[in-house]
Every structure is written in C-alpha cells, then in structure tokens.
Design a protein around this motif. Structure first.
Motif, PDB file in Angstrom:
ATOM      1  N   GLY A 170       0.817  -1.205   0.000  1.00 25.35           N
ATOM      2  CA  GLY A 170       0.000   0.000   0.000  1.00 25.35           C
ATOM      3  C   GLY A 170       0.848   1.251   0.000  1.00 25.35           C
ATOM      4  O   GLY A 170       2.051   1.220   0.272  1.00 25.35           O
ATOM      5  N   ALA A 210      -7.639   7.093   1.211  1.00 22.74           N
ATOM      6  CA  ALA A 210      -7.310   6.010   0.290  1.00 22.74           C
ATOM      7  C   ALA A 210      -8.572   5.356  -0.264  1.00 22.74           C
ATOM      8  O   ALA A 210      -9.620   5.325   0.383  1.00 22.74           O
ATOM      9  CB  ALA A 210      -6.456   4.977   0.999  1.00 22.74           C
ATOM     10  N   ASP A 211      -8.466   4.801  -1.484  1.00 23.22           N
ATOM     11  CA  ASP A 211      -9.597   4.122  -2.115  1.00 23.22           C
ATOM     12  C   ASP A 211      -9.302   2.640  -2.341  1.00 23.22           C
ATOM     13  O   ASP A 211      -9.864   2.007  -3.230  1.00 23.22           O
ATOM     14  CB  ASP A 211      -9.982   4.814  -3.429  1.00 23.22           C
ATOM     15  CG  ASP A 211      -8.829   4.876  -4.424  1.00 23.22           C
ATOM     16  OD1 ASP A 211      -7.752   4.292  -4.130  1.00 23.22           O
ATOM     17  OD2 ASP A 211      -9.001   5.505  -5.481  1.00 23.22           O
ATOM     18  N   ASP A 212      -8.375   2.084  -1.522  1.00 19.90           N
ATOM     19  CA  ASP A 212      -8.007   0.678  -1.612  1.00 19.90           C
ATOM     20  C   ASP A 212      -7.586   0.241  -0.215  1.00 19.90           C
ATOM     21  O   ASP A 212      -7.012   1.031   0.543  1.00 19.90           O
ATOM     22  CB  ASP A 212      -6.855   0.512  -2.606  1.00 19.90           C
ATOM     23  CG  ASP A 212      -6.297  -0.890  -2.617  1.00 19.90           C
ATOM     24  OD1 ASP A 212      -5.296  -1.131  -1.906  1.00 19.90           O
ATOM     25  OD2 ASP A 212      -6.875  -1.741  -3.303  1.00 19.90           O
ATOM     26  N   THR A 213      -7.865  -1.019   0.144  1.00 17.18           N
ATOM     27  CA  THR A 213      -7.603  -1.469   1.510  1.00 17.18           C
ATOM     28  C   THR A 213      -6.125  -1.383   1.874  1.00 17.18           C
ATOM     29  O   THR A 213      -5.772  -0.909   2.961  1.00 17.18           O
ATOM     30  CB  THR A 213      -8.103  -2.910   1.709  1.00 17.18           C
ATOM     31  OG1 THR A 213      -9.516  -2.926   1.556  1.00 17.18           O
ATOM     32  CG2 THR A 213      -7.755  -3.420   3.105  1.00 17.18           C
ATOM     33  N   ASP A 227      -3.827   0.555   0.634  1.00 18.31           N
ATOM     34  CA  ASP A 227      -3.467   1.966   0.787  1.00 18.31           C
ATOM     35  C   ASP A 227      -4.065   2.547   2.068  1.00 18.31           C
ATOM     36  O   ASP A 227      -3.431   3.360   2.755  1.00 18.31           O
ATOM     37  CB  ASP A 227      -3.958   2.773  -0.413  1.00 18.31           C
ATOM     38  CG  ASP A 227      -3.225   2.426  -1.697  1.00 18.31           C
ATOM     39  OD1 ASP A 227      -2.172   1.749  -1.616  1.00 18.31           O
ATOM     40  OD2 ASP A 227      -3.704   2.822  -2.777  1.00 18.31           O
TER      41      ASP A 227
END
Length: 239
Positions: free
Chosen positions: A160, A166-169, A171
């Motif tokens: 990440g 953030a738009d991702d786990t 990250d």
C-alpha cells in the motif's frame, strides 16, 4: 586498539568500527530473526561496546559470540546523567538504552525531539540545556500492520501507499498506520513548543523512519543515532 560498537535491536544487529578520531566506520546490519547465522560473521578486535534492547536469549548469544573475539566487552546501560544529558526517569533502568543513547549522541545544545521508528515508535524531548523532559512510546506503523494482520488475516501485513483518503484497503492500511505515527509526532512537536517556548528540532532515526520522511515537517535524518550515542558513550566512559 580497535574498538567496535554493537547496537542489538529487536530485529537486527548493527555494528561499526570506531575510528581513532571518534567517527563511525562502515556500518553493518545483520537480521537475527531466524537461526544463528547472524553470529557467524561478527568482527573481532580489542574492545566491544554493546547496547541491547533485544531478548535475553539474543543478548546472551551475542555476548557469548563476542567473548572469544574481543579482549574487553562493555555492556552499556542507561545512566541518570552523562555528559550534557540528564534523563527524566527516576529509575534510569526503566528507560531503554537505545533511547538513552540516541539522545546522548544528539545532545548538542539545541532543543530537540528525538524520534525512533523501529519495532516501537519512541519520542523523547530534550531541552537546550540537555534536560530530558520525558517521552512517549507507541507501536510503529509496521507493528500496527502486523497486529492487524494477526487478528484479521484478510488485512495485508505490508504494501500500500500513503494517501490522505485512500480508495483501496492496502493503501488505507498504510495511510492509517503511518498517519497515526505522523499525527503523534506532529502533536508532540506542538506540545513541546508550548512547553519550551521554542520549536524543537525534529531528529529522526530507525529502520522504519524512511517511510515517514516525505510527510514530516523539516527534520534531521540520523539513521545511526544509537551507534553515534555509543561512540559518545565510549568517549565519555572509556577513552
């Protein structure tokens, strides 16, 4: 007379020769998380100065490996006062020797917040007179990630990239864990400013510090802070 300095942490051993001029030579880093291979390539010389925050078993293993290689071993411990530094703890033994040495090596007449990022995140405030005003200890970003992964295996232990939102786990995990460390450092700087009346210099060290640097205010990067403190300890106690 050849002198070597040894900094035994929770995940690795760092060592360096000490020159006649008091400067560190090339630093070696050896991971000790598996097996005993890290003990096979240790240097030899006349004097070894050792600081350890590792487990008793690893500390004893290092001392036993150094005994046939050096004529004298000095195990360094936290002291209430040494050189320009006076620590805040009523019981010096309760302050980690790595924190003590990092402050000792950096103590130069400037108010400073010394931040170490290793297994733990440590913060120590020292005023311009060398008086330690106390500190904080928290999990490092890496330890936060490991703890989350241990309790929820679907959360990745690493990876990440930092983002404010953030738009991702992966990250989001990097951003949350690193953000927690950044927020504690920034809050401590502001609290130190209010206490001392001046903004202390931020001095950063430790293997996990590199990942925070881009998001921190102006600071000094001193990756060998503990070894530098060992060099100063040697100058004050042995030389």
């Amino acid at each position: 007379m050849s002198t070597w300095l040894f900094d035994l942490g929770n995940t690795r051993l760092k060592c360096a020769p000490l020159g006649a001029d008091g400067r560190l030579g090339a630093v070696r880093a050896l991971a000790h998380d598996e097996g005993a291979a890290w003990l096979q390539d240790l240097p030899s010389g006349e004097v070894a100065c050792i600081a350890s925050v590792a487990s008793d078993a690893r500390r004893v293993a290092l001392l036993e490996a150094l005994l046939p290689r050096f004529a004298r071993l000095h195990r360094v411990a936290t002291e209430a006062a040494l050189g320009p530094l006076r620590i805040a703890y009523a019981e010096p033994s309760r302050l980690g020797v790595d924190r003590f040495l990092a402050m000792l090596g950096q103590c130069d007449g400037q108010a400073m917040l010394v931040v170490g990022v290793g297994t733990a995140l440590t913060l120590d405030l020292v005023d311009a007179d060398g008086c330690h005003r106390g500190g904080r200890i928290a999990p490092s970003p890496q330890l936060m990630r490991q703890a989350l992964h241990a309790r929820a295996a679907q959360l990745p232990e690493s990876g990440g990239a930092y983002a404010e939102f953030a738009d991702d786990t992966a990250d989001a995990l990097a951003s949350g864990c690193e953000g927690a460390a950044l927020a504690l450092i920034e809050r401590s700087l502001h609290a130190a400013h209010a206490l001392l009346g001046v903004m202390p210099e931020l001095r950063l060290h430790g293997g996990g510090g590199e990942g925070l640097r881009a998001h921190l205010p102006p600071h000094a990067w001193v990756p060998e802070a503990v070894l530098q403190g060992l060099a100063r300890w040697h100058a004050l106690r042995i030389a």
